[in-house]
Design an enzyme around this catalytic site. Structure first.
Site, PDB file in Angstrom:
ATOM      1  CD  GLU A 267      -2.040   4.318   3.235  1.00  0.00           C
ATOM      2  OE1 GLU A 267      -3.231   4.621   3.437  1.00  0.00           O
ATOM      3  OE2 GLU A 267      -1.685   3.399   2.473  1.00  0.00           O
TER       4      GLU A 267
ATOM      5  CG  HIS B  75      -2.007  -1.045   1.110  1.00  0.00           C
ATOM      6  ND1 HIS B  75      -3.031  -1.171   2.026  1.00  0.00           N
ATOM      7  CD2 HIS B  75      -2.233  -2.018   0.172  1.00  0.00           C
ATOM      8  CE1 HIS B  75      -3.833  -2.158   1.664  1.00  0.00           C
ATOM      9  NE2 HIS B  75      -3.365  -2.692   0.555  1.00  0.00           N
TER      10      HIS B  75
ATOM     11  CB  CYS C  21      -5.806  -1.157   5.172  1.00  0.00           C
ATOM     12  SG  CYS C  21      -4.043  -1.584   5.144  1.00  0.00           S
TER      13      CYS C  21
ATOM     14  CB  CYS D 150      -1.406   1.128   6.135  1.00  0.00           C
ATOM     15  SG  CYS D 150      -0.856   0.405   4.572  1.00  0.00           S
TER      16      CYS D 150
END
Length: 259
Positions: A181, A179, A207, A210
């Site tokens: 992040e 992801h 999420c 993260c």
């Protein structure tokens, strides 16, 4: 910045020439395409409502030269036709200086826009997400979602889940994409840059995984553009750990106006 001068009095042409001398680019009413955000434009507008509305959607500042009773949209300012030329130019200059500061993006808009640009580098075929980590209003790292370093890109078949167009929220254990992040944080670690006490801007709310990385990396604030439908647990963790989280929705248009 875009300045639209409305009316049919000769003074309007004088004022258009004045702005062109000040590094504004002249545009006709129908020339809406190819606008560049780092340039200033002056537009010669008549009373056609369609043209005026189209430029207003581009965040144009509308200045009426004389009284234009046919305008369906209230102008942002007006200059009387009997105004002497030098005084009219000074009045127009005051309007420009007044609105140009309003069109400067604030810090949230600035960093979120950069995160949005970072998302364009994503190779994920499901969703493009970008993130920017900031300390003391300086960017220390950026990231976007995609498969890990040195592996086949998602858009080249690297992630089976994404390439099978799995439904949102399903088969997450099969996703090989990192992801945005996560990548922003690991990119900082890769280059030996601390993100402690920083703020992360992300185009999509983080999420759970993260969120845990954000907390453990020492980041103190999360700013997201679009909410994530499965993040109730993440928000609870942020609250419990003392990490601030808030939403900043990006404005639309060529030159976003800061609130």
């Amino acid at each position: 910045m875009i300045v639209g001068l409305c009316g049919d009095h000769p003074l309007k042409g004088v004022l258009i020439d004045y702005l062109c001398e000040k590094s504004f680019y002249r545009r006709r009413a129908k020339e809406l395409s190819g606008l560049e955000a780092d340039k200033n434009y002056v537009v010669d507008l008549q009373d056609a409502d369609g043209d005026v509305e189209a430029w207003k959607k581009q965040k144009a500042v509308l200045i009426s030269v004389g009284v234009n009773k046919n305008l369906a949209i209230q102008p942002d300012g007006a200059i009387a036709i009997e105004t002497p030329q030098l005084e009219a130019q000074e009045q127009l200059n005051r309007y420009v200086m007044k609105f140009v500061n309003k069109q400067r993006p604030d810090w949230d808009e600035y960093f979120m826009k950069i995160a949005q640009v970072a998302s364009m580098r994503s190779n994920c075929i499901k969703r493009k997400v970008g993130a920017v980590i900031v300390r003391d209003r300086r960017i220390v790292s950026t990231g976007y979602n995609g498969t890990p370093r040195g592996t086949k890109n998602c858009n080249e078949g690297g992630c089976p889940r994404c390439n099978n167009l799995a439904s949102s929220g399903t088969r997450l254990d099969e996703c090989l994409c990192s992801h945005a992040e996560e990548n922003a944080i690991t990119q900082s670690a890769y280059h030996g840059t601390s993100v402690k006490d920083g703020c992360i801007y992300t185009t999509f709310a983080p999420c759970l995984m993260c969120s845990k990385m954000i907390i453990n990396s020492g980041i103190l604030e999360v700013v997201f553009n679009v909410d994530y439908p499965l993040n109730e647990t993440s928000f609870h963790l942020f609250e419990q750990s003392g990490v601030r989280i808030r939403q900043h929705r990006l404005t639309e248009g060529l030159n976003p106006i800061a609130p």
